[in-house]
Design an enzyme around this catalytic site. Sequence first.
Site, mmCIF file in Angstrom:
data_model
loop_
_atom_site.group_PDB
_atom_site.id
_atom_site.type_symbol
_atom_site.label_atom_id
_atom_site.label_comp_id
_atom_site.label_asym_id
_atom_site.label_seq_id
_atom_site.Cartn_x
_atom_site.Cartn_y
_atom_site.Cartn_z
ATOM 1 N N HIS A 82 0.839 -1.196 0.000
ATOM 2 C CA HIS A 82 0.000 0.000 0.000
ATOM 3 C C HIS A 82 0.877 1.250 0.000
ATOM 4 O O HIS A 82 2.109 1.159 0.067
ATOM 5 C CB HIS A 82 -0.894 0.015 1.251
ATOM 6 C CG HIS A 82 -0.121 0.056 2.534
ATOM 7 N ND1 HIS A 82 0.247 -1.083 3.214
ATOM 8 C CD2 HIS A 82 0.379 1.082 3.259
ATOM 9 C CE1 HIS A 82 0.927 -0.762 4.297
ATOM 10 N NE2 HIS A 82 1.033 0.556 4.354
ATOM 11 N N TYR A 115 -3.726 3.360 1.934
ATOM 12 C CA TYR A 115 -4.665 3.041 0.861
ATOM 13 C C TYR A 115 -4.042 2.047 -0.112
ATOM 14 O O TYR A 115 -2.838 2.083 -0.387
ATOM 15 C CB TYR A 115 -5.068 4.300 0.089
ATOM 16 C CG TYR A 115 -6.121 5.127 0.782
ATOM 17 C CD1 TYR A 115 -7.477 4.887 0.572
ATOM 18 C CD2 TYR A 115 -5.761 6.151 1.659
ATOM 19 C CE1 TYR A 115 -8.446 5.642 1.205
ATOM 20 C CE2 TYR A 115 -6.734 6.913 2.308
ATOM 21 C CZ TYR A 115 -8.069 6.649 2.074
ATOM 22 O OH TYR A 115 -9.024 7.383 2.713
ATOM 23 N N THR A 116 -4.883 1.164 -0.621
ATOM 24 C CA THR A 116 -4.491 0.227 -1.672
ATOM 25 C C THR A 116 -5.292 0.561 -2.923
ATOM 26 O O THR A 116 -6.525 0.591 -2.875
ATOM 27 C CB THR A 116 -4.779 -1.227 -1.266
ATOM 28 O OG1 THR A 116 -4.095 -1.521 -0.047
ATOM 29 C CG2 THR A 116 -4.313 -2.191 -2.346
ATOM 30 N N CYS A 294 -8.371 -8.482 6.436
ATOM 31 C CA CYS A 294 -8.284 -7.024 6.490
ATOM 32 C C CYS A 294 -9.651 -6.457 6.846
ATOM 33 O O CYS A 294 -10.645 -6.720 6.160
ATOM 34 C CB CYS A 294 -7.815 -6.451 5.150
ATOM 35 S SG CYS A 294 -7.423 -4.688 5.217
#
Length: 321
Positions: A82, A115-116, A294
Amino acid sequence: VSFREGRMEDNSLLAMAVAATAVVGGAIYWASTQGGKREAFLDKTRQKVVLSDKIQLSHDTFIFRFSLPKKTMALGLPVGKHFKVFAPSPKGIAPGKWNGLDDEEKSRAEIERKYTPTTSDDDLGRVDLVIKVYRPGKTYTPSRDRFPDGGKVSQYVDSLKIGDALDIQGPFGHIEYVGRGVFNVGRKDQEPVKSVGMVAGGTGITPMLQIAAAILKDSRDTTTIHLLFANQSEEDILVREMLEGLSAQHGERFNLHYTLDRPPKNWKGHSGFVTEEMLGEVMPPAGESCVLMCGPPIMIDRAVRPNLEKLGFKKHQLLAF
């Protein structure tokens, strides 16, 4: 417009966007790779990307598309990792608090979040973030009184105008999918697995989507995927069209399951919190597999991890983002 009609319209927009970018992206990819290795943007330093488009997927969820400095440049983000997004630290309605709780970031001038993206290094010149914007509670009907301030960084990104810059930094993360069932954890390659289980809650779906897409687009990768996606309501299901598109295209290689805290009438998926029985039904057997997790810590630590251990999974098989 009804929810069903809205979803159909969202799906059409998304399909058109994917088709168009596939043609352009393919041409750029071919041109950029003729001279050798692609230039990567991320280099662990803080850099700027520019908002070039904002595509609405639902009433509060958007694709925020950011341009890299060069159209032939790859983001440079290994699969599973990420980057950080930086934003000014906002003040809550009540001094020193955010959404009714003590604000641990109140003294900071700037905050950051992980963030991904939903794009990969094959999508040259850009990076897409799918973000659910949590607005102040009073803007909803009925009012969400428990969350009077909303989300900090999601509202900041939503406030950006086309042409505005966003500061990011990366890559970061201890989990990387190398390919063909092999994960690198803490810089050490693990034994290959035949199946990957995934348990995601809310916005925790984005790293799962990134890894699933990487597995499924490699014709030499025979790894199967078993995803359980937990949300409060049907309306909260992020990137649903993308997930169901992968499921329809890849069949038994991508097994998709939902569970909802507040399911609608005639809901055909699972209901309620994640349980041992639910995981036993949808996850692969513990032998020759691993499970990625997650979501909210309370969900992972109290429901997912202990119940997977009851099903025979060892600690080294459970990988949490």
